[in-house]
Write a protein that holds these residues in place. Structure first.
Motif, PDB file in Angstrom:
ATOM      1  N   VAL A 262       0.721  -1.046   0.019  1.00  0.00           N
ATOM      2  CA  VAL A 262       0.130  -0.171   0.047  1.00  0.00           C
ATOM      3  C   VAL A 262       1.072   1.799   0.071  1.00  0.00           C
ATOM      4  N   VAL A 263       1.171   1.283  -0.869  1.00  0.00           N
ATOM      5  CA  VAL A 263       2.036   3.007  -1.253  1.00  0.00           C
ATOM      6  C   VAL A 263       1.037   3.722  -2.171  1.00  0.00           C
ATOM      7  N   ASP A 264       0.917   5.105  -2.314  1.00  0.00           N
ATOM      8  CA  ASP A 264       0.436   6.338  -3.172  1.00  0.00           C
ATOM      9  C   ASP A 264       1.298   6.502  -4.150  1.00  0.00           C
ATOM     10  N   HIS A 265       2.366   6.646  -3.715  1.00  0.00           N
ATOM     11  CA  HIS A 265       3.938   7.311  -4.515  1.00  0.00           C
ATOM     12  C   HIS A 265       4.816   6.562  -4.070  1.00  0.00           C
ATOM     13  N   PRO A 266       5.749   5.377  -4.586  1.00  0.00           N
ATOM     14  CA  PRO A 266       6.885   4.758  -4.223  1.00  0.00           C
ATOM     15  C   PRO A 266       8.282   5.510  -4.935  1.00  0.00           C
ATOM     16  N   THR A 267       8.792   5.584  -3.872  1.00  0.00           N
ATOM     17  CA  THR A 267       9.977   6.378  -4.440  1.00  0.00           C
ATOM     18  C   THR A 267      10.870   5.014  -4.916  1.00  0.00           C
ATOM     19  N   ASP A 268      11.689   5.727  -5.368  1.00  0.00           N
ATOM     20  CA  ASP A 268      12.928   4.595  -6.125  1.00  0.00           C
ATOM     21  C   ASP A 268      13.382   3.334  -4.642  1.00  0.00           C
ATOM     22  N   GLU A 269      13.831   4.118  -3.375  1.00  0.00           N
ATOM     23  CA  GLU A 269      14.340   3.481  -2.567  1.00  0.00           C
ATOM     24  C   GLU A 269      13.679   1.837  -2.080  1.00  0.00           C
ATOM     25  N   GLN A 270      12.458   2.145  -2.314  1.00  0.00           N
ATOM     26  CA  GLN A 270      10.992   1.355  -2.207  1.00  0.00           C
ATOM     27  C   GLN A 270      11.264   0.073  -2.779  1.00  0.00           C
ATOM     28  N   LEU A 271      11.024   1.185  -4.197  1.00  0.00           N
ATOM     29  CA  LEU A 271      11.057  -0.080  -5.039  1.00  0.00           C
ATOM     30  C   LEU A 271      11.936  -0.962  -5.240  1.00  0.00           C
ATOM     31  N   ALA A 272      13.179  -0.434  -4.542  1.00  0.00           N
ATOM     32  CA  ALA A 272      14.103  -1.294  -4.926  1.00  0.00           C
ATOM     33  C   ALA A 272      14.164  -2.678  -3.253  1.00  0.00           C
ATOM     34  N   ALA A 273      13.013  -2.411  -2.339  1.00  0.00           N
ATOM     35  CA  ALA A 273      12.595  -3.411  -1.362  1.00  0.00           C
ATOM     36  C   ALA A 273      11.845  -4.070  -1.609  1.00  0.00           C
ATOM     37  N   ALA A 274      10.460  -3.547  -2.385  1.00  0.00           N
ATOM     38  CA  ALA A 274      10.003  -4.243  -3.576  1.00  0.00           C
ATOM     39  C   ALA A 274      10.131  -5.092  -4.332  1.00  0.00           C
ATOM     40  N   ALA A 275      11.276  -4.717  -4.448  1.00  0.00           N
ATOM     41  CA  ALA A 275      11.821  -6.321  -5.635  1.00  0.00           C
ATOM     42  C   ALA A 275      12.373  -6.840  -4.902  1.00  0.00           C
TER      43      ALA A 275
END
Length: 610
Positions: A485-498
């Motif tokens: 649940v993320v409104d505007h994901p940052t690059d760091e959050q995308l890295a964590a998502a990966a």
């Protein structure tokens, strides 16, 4: 019993040239009274009042007869004083004589009625009376009586014919009331059953989550208790009891699947949905049902209804069609539902190769595919630009053969309001999902994952990176889809998502339907998220894992990928490898995460590249 007069006969008997028009108006008004009215006593009072007035009398009564039970009830009484509301045996009174003769009775004096109920001092004791049976389908369901106002009035056959006409009106009123009462009783029973099912399901969900939390606390207490402590034995006993209670709770509601059909059959629910759409949109909708109707498991009926509802909504919103046909086909192997339109169609009917945004037009198609797979069925889409689209879903009838266990989900959010909202949305909008627990910290989440073994996780941005670190620290190698649940994901959050197995993103503005669709799609290994977000996610994964990912796939995963390349469905792959469909779905999800592929088609394409 005399035959009911035809309309022409009634006209001859009741419309002589000198008949005032107001008398004809009474008959017309009476017909209007019967339309859509179901309260019995007011209707019978109106019928009796019209009959008494047309015969220029002041007294009469209508009784309800229970011939099989041997009694009748004085239902309506006008000016007679015949004990309205009381019951009498069919051996008494004018009603008893009518039932005994099974025909119309005309008497010069009521005094000749055996065991009558009018007091001898009443003026009507010596008056003439007409008694007519109220019949329906060959059975007497009531009687109709009209009294003259005193000695000297003799009733004729024409008078009797008119009373028989009003007796027919009374029969219609009685049967309408009974049918309405029966329908209302059935609706109440369905509502009670539905509410009972929802209550049981709600209790089950609440108790399951509470017992899951209890088991977590018992594990923590066990770890915090020094070895050799007498408390360990009690903790172990409590853990066993909690596991047994959780098992019994789940077993108690086995087979109770929620249904949005609200007591209706699938045909009735679809008909109501099409009527609703037809009243709002300029499109020609038709419904065809063939085959011998088969009893459906509630979960099968619910999921196929949702497929039809989603398909029709897509037609209205995107197809620009002028007509849409819906078919329900009961076949030997199972149920098939079809939705066809004559709209504009679309370029790529293989939705596995088109991952759109949460608001995209393909989201509904993903949901339909997920529902069909959930039922161990198949969904086929045939679309040609300019020639329309046909969607066909097939599923077995029975619950045991058709549906898999519900996807077990853990919801982890640091904010209590968001956490409670997600749990509520999932419980009310998607019956194929079971929320095992709701957690507030990453420590609780990792413990719950280890103990409860969920199929997937829904967590917010506050816990996303923490969960990725915890997985790396704990060496958790089991692949579980994650929805963030993320409104505007940052690059760091995308890295964590990966590194966390994220298969979908939700925002705080997501609707209940979008939440359900994204979670269900993620559970079966698909990805539903914005195209730009997914591109950035893929780039982040490539940066984090620059080497070839083919070497990271297990032997079983490679076998599954090869069978996917042959075009086999999950069920066929499971049969070929001797594993469950659920295991196939988990292998596909793991490969999608490891390779960074957006969907199964891209996954197969990477096989050829490597």
């Amino acid at each position: 019993m005399p035959q009911v007069p035809t309309p022409n006969q009634i006209q001859i008997q009741t419309r002589p040239s000198e008949t005032p028009l107001s008398e004809l108006d009474r008959i017309t008004e009476l017909a209007g009274d019967l339309a859509g009215q179901f309260e019995l006593v007011p209707l019978l009072e109106r019928v009796l009042g019209h009959a008494v007035a047309l015969l220029d009398c002041e007294s009469g009564s209508i009784s309800i007869v229970h011939e099989a039970e041997g009694y009748y009830r004085k239902e309506v009484d006008q000016g007679v004083g015949c004990h309205q509301g009381q019951t009498f045996p069919l051996t008494e009174g004018l009603t008893g004589q009518i039932v005994a003769t099974h025909g119309t009775v005309i008497l010069d004096r009521y005094a000749s009625v055996p065991r009558g109920h009018i007091d001898p001092t009443d003026p009507r004791w010596g008056s003439a009376v007409i008694g007519v049976p109220i019949a329906w389908d060959g059975a007497i369901i009531g009687t109709f009586a009209i009294f003259s106002d005193g000695p000297g009035r003799i009733f004729t056959a024409a008078d009797a014919s008119l009373v028989e006409l009003f007796a027919n009106h009374a029969a219609i009123a009685i049967m309408n009331s009974r049918l309405h009462q029966a329908a209302a009783a059935k609706a109440r029973e369905a509502a009670v059953a539905g509410e009972r099912e929802r209550a049981v399901q709600g209790v089950h969900e609440t108790i399951s989550r509470s017992l899951g939390s209890l088991l977590l606390h018992l594990d923590r207490a066990d770890r915090a208790t020094p070895g050799g402590s007498p408390s360990i034995q009690h903790i172990d006993s409590a853990r066993v009891l909690a596991h047994e209670a959780l098992f019994e709770t789940r077993r108690s509601v086995l087979g109770l699947a929620p249904s949005s059909l609200a007591g209706s059959t699938l045909k009735e629910a679809v008909r109501q949905e099409l009527d609703r759409v037809d009243s709002s949109y300029p499109i020609d909708l038709t419904l065809l049902v063939t085959g011998e109707p088969h009893e459906l498991a509630p979960v099968v009926a619910h999921q196929l209804f949702m497929v039809i509802q989603e398909a029709v909504a897509n037609v209205v919103a995107h197809a620009r069609a002028t007509s849409c046909r819906v078919g329900i086909f009961y076949e030997e192997a199972g149920l098939t539902v079809v939705v066809e339109d004559n709209g504009r169609g679309f370029e790529r009917p293989d939705i596995e190769s088109d991952i759109g945004s949460v608001q995209g037009s393909r989201l509904g198609l993903h949901g339909m595919v997920a529902r069909a797979h959930y039922l161990r069925g198949e969904l086929y889409i045939d679309s040609t630009p300019g020639w329309g689209t046909s969607i066909r879903a097939q599923a077995p009838y029975s619950n045991g053969d058709a549906s898999r266990d519900r996807w077990k989900v853990l919801v982890a959010c640091a904010q209590p309001l968001v956490r409670a909202g997600l749990v509520r949305l999932l419980e009310t909008s998607e019956p194929s999902v079971q929320v095992l627990g709701e957690l507030a910290t990453v420590e609780d989440l990792t413990d719950a994952v280890s103990l409860l073994q969920p199929d997937m996780i829904v967590l917010d941005e506050h816990l996303l990176d923490q969960y990725a670190e915890a997985r790396a620290t704990n060496g958790d190698s089991i692949e579980r889809p994650v929805v963030a649940v993320v409104d505007h994901p940052t690059d760091e959050q995308l890295a964590a998502a990966a590194s966390s197995g994220v298969r979908g993103f939700l925002s705080l503005s997501s609707t209940p339907a979008e939440v359900a669709r994204v979670v269900v799609a993620a559970a079966r290994g698909d990805a539903l998220l914005d195209g730009a977000i997914f591109t950035r996610l893929a780039e982040t994964r490539q940066t984090a894992e620059p080497t070839s990912t083919a070497a990271h796939l297990t032997v079983r995963e490679l076998e599954v990928r090869d069978l996917l390349a042959e075009g086999l469905a999950d069920k066929q792959i499971a049969t070929r490898l001797g594993i469950s469909v659920k295991t196939v779905e988990k292998h596909v999800g793991a490969m999608l995460r490891k390779t960074g592929a957006r969907n199964r088609t891209m996954l197969v394409g990477l096989r050829h590249q490597h």
